[in-house]
Design a protein around this motif. Structure first.
Motif, PDB file in Angstrom:
ATOM      1  N   ALA A 146     -29.194-106.258  -9.062  1.00 52.79           N
ATOM      2  CA  ALA A 146     -28.468-105.315  -8.217  1.00 52.79           C
ATOM      3  C   ALA A 146     -27.454-106.023  -7.331  1.00 52.79           C
ATOM      4  O   ALA A 146     -26.350-105.539  -7.117  1.00 52.79           O
ATOM      5  CB  ALA A 146     -29.458-104.531  -7.362  1.00 52.79           C
ATOM      6  N   GLU A 147     -27.828-107.175  -6.820  1.00 54.52           N
ATOM      7  CA  GLU A 147     -26.974-107.866  -5.850  1.00 54.52           C
ATOM      8  C   GLU A 147     -25.840-108.624  -6.533  1.00 54.52           C
ATOM      9  O   GLU A 147     -24.726-108.673  -6.033  1.00 54.52           O
ATOM     10  CB  GLU A 147     -27.827-108.852  -5.038  1.00 54.52           C
TER      11      GLU A 147
ATOM     12  N   PRO B  89     -20.710 -98.822 -17.994  1.00 58.14           N
ATOM     13  CA  PRO B  89     -19.868 -97.675 -18.323  1.00 58.14           C
ATOM     14  C   PRO B  89     -19.492 -96.931 -17.040  1.00 58.14           C
ATOM     15  O   PRO B  89     -20.041 -97.230 -15.979  1.00 58.14           O
ATOM     16  CB  PRO B  89     -20.787 -96.823 -19.199  1.00 58.14           C
ATOM     17  N   ALA B  90     -18.581 -95.982 -17.169  1.00 64.08           N
ATOM     18  CA  ALA B  90     -18.114 -95.246 -15.997  1.00 64.08           C
ATOM     19  C   ALA B  90     -19.297 -94.763 -15.175  1.00 64.08           C
ATOM     20  O   ALA B  90     -20.341 -94.392 -15.727  1.00 64.08           O
ATOM     21  CB  ALA B  90     -17.274 -94.062 -16.425  1.00 64.08           C
ATOM     22  N   GLU B  91     -19.127 -94.795 -13.919  1.00 62.92           N
ATOM     23  CA  GLU B  91     -20.074 -94.590 -12.833  1.00 62.92           C
ATOM     24  C   GLU B  91     -20.948 -95.824 -12.581  1.00 62.92           C
ATOM     25  O   GLU B  91     -21.032 -96.276 -11.456  1.00 62.92           O
ATOM     26  CB  GLU B  91     -20.991 -93.356 -12.992  1.00 62.92           C
ATOM     27  N   MET B  92     -21.543 -96.380 -13.634  1.00 62.19           N
ATOM     28  CA  MET B  92     -22.361 -97.583 -13.414  1.00 62.19           C
ATOM     29  C   MET B  92     -21.507 -98.676 -12.754  1.00 62.19           C
ATOM     30  O   MET B  92     -22.006 -99.457 -11.936  1.00 62.19           O
ATOM     31  CB  MET B  92     -22.920 -98.130 -14.730  1.00 62.19           C
TER      32      MET B  92
ATOM     33  N   GLN C 115     -19.396 -98.441 -10.586  1.00 66.35           N
ATOM     34  CA  GLN C 115     -19.196 -98.248  -9.148  1.00 66.35           C
ATOM     35  C   GLN C 115     -20.264 -98.960  -8.319  1.00 66.35           C
ATOM     36  O   GLN C 115     -20.139 -99.084  -7.111  1.00 66.35           O
ATOM     37  CB  GLN C 115     -19.216 -96.753  -8.806  1.00 66.35           C
ATOM     38  N   GLN C 116     -21.307 -99.370  -8.983  1.00 67.31           N
ATOM     39  CA  GLN C 116     -22.383-100.061  -8.257  1.00 67.31           C
ATOM     40  C   GLN C 116     -22.078-101.540  -8.062  1.00 67.31           C
ATOM     41  O   GLN C 116     -22.708-102.213  -7.251  1.00 67.31           O
ATOM     42  CB  GLN C 116     -23.713 -99.862  -9.020  1.00 67.31           C
ATOM     43  N   LEU C 117     -21.092-102.056  -8.793  1.00 69.38           N
ATOM     44  CA  LEU C 117     -20.824-103.502  -8.738  1.00 69.38           C
ATOM     45  C   LEU C 117     -20.540-103.960  -7.307  1.00 69.38           C
ATOM     46  O   LEU C 117     -19.788-103.327  -6.575  1.00 69.38           O
ATOM     47  CB  LEU C 117     -19.652-103.850  -9.653  1.00 69.38           C
ATOM     48  N   ASN C 118     -21.131-105.071  -6.952  1.00 70.75           N
ATOM     49  CA  ASN C 118     -20.984-105.610  -5.607  1.00 70.75           C
ATOM     50  C   ASN C 118     -19.606-106.268  -5.469  1.00 70.75           C
ATOM     51  O   ASN C 118     -19.323-107.264  -6.145  1.00 70.75           O
ATOM     52  CB  ASN C 118     -22.092-106.645  -5.370  1.00 70.75           C
ATOM     53  N   PRO C 119     -18.748-105.741  -4.610  1.00 74.23           N
ATOM     54  CA  PRO C 119     -17.388-106.314  -4.499  1.00 74.23           C
ATOM     55  C   PRO C 119     -17.374-107.718  -3.915  1.00 74.23           C
ATOM     56  O   PRO C 119     -16.359-108.408  -4.005  1.00 74.23           O
ATOM     57  CB  PRO C 119     -16.659-105.329  -3.576  1.00 74.23           C
TER      58      PRO C 119
END
Ligand code: SF4
Ligand code: SF4
Ligand code: SF4
Lengths: 284, 745
Positions: A50-51, A158-161, A163-167
């Motif tokens: 996740a991180e 894929p799309a939406e997933m 958006q979880q990426l840690n910037p």
């Protein structure tokens, strides 16, 4: 360079990083992991996904050994030939040990992996050419190579997933090596905050993602050169010293009441992770 | 400040304080409601500003954190979401909750993959042949109203998973509006037998278990570090237990037929013949020799020789356990799902609980739990008996309209129940769901829900760690999809169609929740704070801690009615016992579509993305099976084909297949991976509670001739350290834990 020369003058070739007169000032990040507390639950591993933007590679690629779990839980059984494992299993959270004399660093032809002044083995993604020598030379097998371009691979993000990426963490492309960074993005934020306030990072100000999730509190992380830090106190209580290749415990054959040890100490990578031995009740 | 006169006016009918409380969920409250402070909502002037409009806080590159509640299981861990640029990125535990104290499990970590899942349903779908046709919400509500027209309360059924808090209040009131009592609460792998046994043994269904205060924990198949009740809480207690009470490290003895994660952490793991857990418990009571009266009489026949023969646990080992229990007190005995899963599951659990009583643990390590003093909000816990009742009703054609929420019985019901066929007999089936799971695939109308990270709610955990608490669920970011709705909002819209007057002043579920919380501000610890302050504080904390008394435990159940069957003989046709195992990540399969969990190795076998059958190496040798052989597991109710994994932690007369995989729907990350053992379960039920006995299925195993390479994390050396010191271990008499520096948490 002959082998005898190498062995005789070992310390000239294998420095404790960094090589200044004052190593590790003011930070040396280190860990301790209590195997008597660790239950092998894998929460730390998922938290790391996740991180740190770790790709899920899927069943087929996993079968080829392409899993990207920077933190993995190894599971061992007793080898006493008994029918049933009546003392349970042994779990070991394994990730980059942030070796002080890192075997992975010396073999990198382009210096893509090297030491930070605060004692983390860093990986410079855009310098890495993918030779994978480091992976071959790591005694702990904790380096993971991007055989595919995961950001553009179907069903990885894929799309939406996505958006979880840690910037705060680079998304790696094909052909580069990666591994546990001690959550360097979290360390960096804490260091910058401290610097802006004209102080040092307090103990407990940075938690690695695995440490933060761990339900049993098995993982301690902190600054080893800060005498007030928990990790320092634990290392000290266990008489484990960073720059030694044999600890008190190892010297006392079977007699020591200490639990702290480092894995593959004898190879002299001087790891920054101390493990505390698991305990099993003798009365049952 | 408002007087009740205007409430009367607004509600349009004579004000009845009792009814009003019921609308908002405080009905039957054991705590007095404060008389004032319920102004702003009742006067209708409330302007609701959605909490998700975070513009004020949003600074590029700076994270903000909001508290909410993990919805991945029912344990009710409090979470803190990290939000950046309006996106939720990471979930951490909220340190202020006594349940999880800042920690989460792997399942909880994957909560973001529920929210961002690419396979979420985005529009209301109406069945048109095999297809789902997107329709509007107005049309969906109109359709429901039409279908309910002229249907009596008895002909309506509402199936849910475990529900609590204000959602349960609204649901109850909605069913009430039809005069329907048909709320079926179904949990496929919940501790239903244990609840009933605890009620008898201790007077409460769910006491507190103080693992951290015990010097010895004797667990009969309770996987408290894995999937049992409140695993994050218990894991923290376990860490303290290992550090010890008075410097004496806690000793864990785990007794079970298939090693669980907890078993893998035991000081002594004892393999027991499946179903004989209760016999062993009585044998230990007998060997302790301290019981008197009817208990002594009840255990008289359980001498060591017989118990050892029945259970397969040696007399010497029983002696060691007894010595340990005598020497180190207090101890704690736990009855887990492995002991529950038999036709005599209730008796097993009662015998195990009796051991706690005999050892004097009741009141020490088994304590009364705090209770939320609002019965309407208390969790409705589920069981398989409820599903069976529903299934019988469906089969008899009793229901014209069926609603389903947070349950997937088409996947989790035993195949022999023919639930899918019976479901088809319901006239109109409405599924409230996030994904097209197996049950939603059978629905006539599918209504897409907001994710747990987009929705509002209150949750009351079944297992209370310390004081009583109500957990707050709130959106961590704006909705991803315009046409999903919160379950609370849907229920509110539906109930407005029935009882407009009671609910018309609540524009949405948010307004309803806010009104409900503020109406009871006094009892919720709001004191004299003004409404806005109290509400904002409540949201920012994410937890309402309540002052509340605990029910006293009885702990004097005795041995009345205790009778355990002799171990069952081996069935010649189906010689093996099938143990469907519950894995901490996948549980009953509702989260299998979260790829981190699919790729997170099973801790014991390290297998990923697939199912397997665990066979003891000795049995495997007998059957000529090696790792990766595809074997056919056949029982009375069908067969499944699955890869074999040789596993030392299992009784040789048992095999085990994990639950949660084998989906035929639920999206790209779940569908087509592994097999579903629910499909072949025998229809055996616990004699007292009518619960499905999960461990009673008998099977045989045969080779199919094909073989695969098992996809797992473990390397070619298997579980061997190859003579190296990698994961090291010490006997307890070789360490001085009391002199160590340690930190829990
Ligand atoms: S553990 Fe491996 S990757 Fe990490 S520093 Fe040491 S050699 Fe390099
Ligand atoms: S989260 Fe903690 S207890 Fe679980 S495997 Fe990782 S280190 Fe061990
Ligand atoms: S136990 Fe895990 S899944 Fe369940 S509520 Fe806690 S964090 Fe969430």
């Amino acid at each position: 360079m002959s082998v005898s020369n190498l062995l005789e003058n070992w310390s000239d070739f294998r420095h404790t990083h960094p090589v200044d007169d004052v190593p590790h000032n003011p930070y040396k990040w280190a860990m301790s992991i209590d195997l008597d507390a660790c239950s092998g639950c894998n929460a730390c591993s998922v938290a790391c996904y996740a991180e740190n933007n770790l790709p899920v590679v899927g069943k087929d690629k996993y079968a080829h050994g392409y899993a990207m779990h920077w933190m993995r839980i190894e599971r061992y059984w007793d080898e006493d030939g008994r029918d049933f494992p009546d003392q349970g299993a042994q779990f070991l959270p394994m990730m980059c040990q942030q070796c002080e004399a890192a075997p992975c660093e010396t073999v990198c032809p382009v210096g893509a992996t090297n030491h930070t002044p605060d004692g983390i083995n860093s990986q410079i993604y855009n310098r890495c050419i993918g030779s994978r020598y480091c992976e071959a030379n790591c005694p702990y097998k904790v380096r993971y190579f991007n055989w595919y371009d995961y950001p553009t691979t179907d069903n990885v993000w894929p799309a939406e997933m996505n958006q979880q990426l840690n910037p705060d963490v680079t998304v790696r492309g094909k052909g580069v090596m990666e591994k546990c960074t001690f959550c360097i993005q979290r360390v960096t934020v804490a260091k910058n905050n401290a610097k802006n306030e004209g102080r040092l990072v307090h103990d407990g100000e940075v938690w690695t993602a695995c440490q933060q999730a761990c339900p049993t509190g098995a993982i301690t992380f902190g600054n080893l050169v800060d005498p007030e830090s928990k990790v320092h106190k634990q290392w000290q209580a266990q008489q484990v010293e960073l720059a030694k290749d044999a600890q008190t415990k190892d010297k006392e054959e079977g007699g020591s009441e200490l639990r702290g040890y480092r894995i593959f100490e004898e190879l002299r990578p001087y790891p920054s992770v101390m493990y505390l031995e698991r305990v099993r009740e003798s009365a049952v | 400040m408002m007087n009740s006169g205007s409430v009367k006016h607004l509600a349009g009918h004579p004000f009845d304080r009792r009814d009003f409380l019921k609308v908002l969920g405080w009905g039957g409250a054991a705590v007095a409601l404060s008389g004032c402070g319920n102004g702003s909502v009742e006067d209708g002037k409330e302007t609701v500003v959605s909490y998700v409009e975070t513009n004020d806080y949003m600074i590029p590159s700076i994270s903000v954190y909001f508290n909410s509640t993990c919805a991945q299981c029912d344990a009710g861990c409090s979470i803190t979401g990290r939000i950046r640029e309006g996106r939720v990125l990471k979930l951490e535990g909220n340190p202020n909750s006594a349940i999880n104290r800042g920690k989460t499990c792997g399942l909880g970590q994957a909560g973001v993959q529920h929210h961002y899942n690419p396979d979420r349903v985005r529009e209301p779908l109406l069945r048109n042949g095999d297809q789902g046709e997107a329709i509007t919400w107005e049309k969906a509500y109109a359709l429901i109203a039409e279908k309910l027209n002229g249907v009596s309360g008895e002909e309506i059924a509402f199936l849910t998973g475990g529900v609590s808090g204000h959602l349960k209040v609204l649901l109850g009131n909605y069913l009430d509006s039809f005069g329907s009592k048909n709320h079926f609460v179904y949990e496929a792998v919940g501790p239903a037998v244990l609840r009933a046994a605890n009620k008898k043994s201790y007077g409460v269904e769910m006491p507190r278990f103080n693992i951290n205060k015990a010097k010895v924990v004797l667990s009969f198949g309770a996987d408290f570090l894995g999937a049992w009740i409140s695993p994050v809480h218990f894991s923290q207690q376990y860490a303290q237990f290992r550090k010890g009470v008075d410097g004496q490290r806690g000793v864990l003895v785990q007794i079970e037929s298939k090693m669980t994660l907890t078993g893998a952490n035991a000081d002594r793991w004892l393999v027991v013949r499946p179903g004989t857990e209760g016999i062993l418990a009585l044998g230990i009571i007998n060997a302790l020799g301290t019981a008197t009266g009817d208990i002594a009489a009840a255990v008289k026949g359980y001498d060591k020789a017989r118990v050892s023969k029945d259970t397969g646990v040696s007399a010497e080992q029983i002696d060691k356990i007894v010595a340990l229990l005598k020497e180190r007190t207090p101890s704690l005995v736990l009855a887990g799902s492995a002991a529950e899963g038999y036709a005599h599951g209730s008796q097993n659990a009662a015998a195990i609980n009796l051991l706690n009583q005999v050892l004097g643990n009741v009141g020490k390590t088994v304590e009364a739990a705090a209770v939320v003093p609002f019965p309407q909000m208390a969790p409705a816990t589920g069981n398989t008996f409820a599903l069976k009742t529903l299934n019988d009703g469906l089969n008899a054609g009793k229901y014209k309209v069926l609603f389903s929420y947070a349950a997937n019985p088409v996947f989790t019901a035993p195949g022999a129940m023919k639930f899918k066929d019976n479901l088809a007999k319901a006239g109109f089936k409405v599924a409230f769901t996030h994904y097209l799971d197996e049950t939603a695939m059978q629905a006539d109308l599918v209504l897409p829900l907001d994710s747990a990270l987009e929705d509002w709610g209150t949750q009351v955990p079944e297992y209370m760690a310390e004081g009583a608490q109500i957990n707050i669920q709130q959106p961590l970011m704006e909705k991803l999809h315009a046409n999903t709705r919160g379950m609370g909002d849907i229920l509110l819209a539906l109930i407005k169609l029935r009882r407009a007057d009671d609910y018309k002043k609540y524009d949405d579920y948010y307004a309803y929740l806010r009104a409900a919380v503020l109406q009871n501000k006094g009892a919720l610890g709001g004191g004299v704070a003004d409404d806005d302050t109290f509400w904002n504080e409540t949201l920012s904390k994410g937890i309402i801690k309540l002052a509340s008394a605990a029910h006293a435990l009885s702990g004097k159940a005795g041995a009345a009615g205790l009778s355990l069957p002799a171990p069952s003989a081996i069935d010649a046709q189906y010689p093996l016992q099938l143990i469907p195992s519950v894995n901490a990540s996948l549980r009953d399969g509702r989260n299998t579509n979260q790829p981190w969990l699919q790729e997170s190795p099973d801790p014991l076998t390290t297998i990923v993305w697939d199912s397997w059958v665990e066979i003891h190496p000795r049995k495997a040798a007998e059957l000529g099976i090696v790792e990766g052989d595809i074997v056919e597991v056949t029982g009375k109710n069908g067969s499944i084909k699955v890869q074999a994994y040789l596993f030392p932690g299992i009784h040789p007369d048992a095999i085990s297949i994990p639950l949660g995989r084998g989906h035929e729907a639920l999206g790209r990350y779940a569908k087509g991976y592994g097999v579903n053992p629910f499909q072949i379960l025998d229809m055996v039920f616990d004699k007292e509670t009518g619960e499905l006995a999960l461990h009673e299925t008998r099977v045989k195993v045969s080779k199919t001739g094909s073989r695969v390479i098992v996809v797992k994390d473990e390397g070619p050396a298997g579980g061997s350290q190859m003579g190296k010191k990698i994961a090291a271990r010490l006997p307890s008499d070789k360490v001085k834990l009391s002199e160590e520096v340690y930190y829990v948490g």
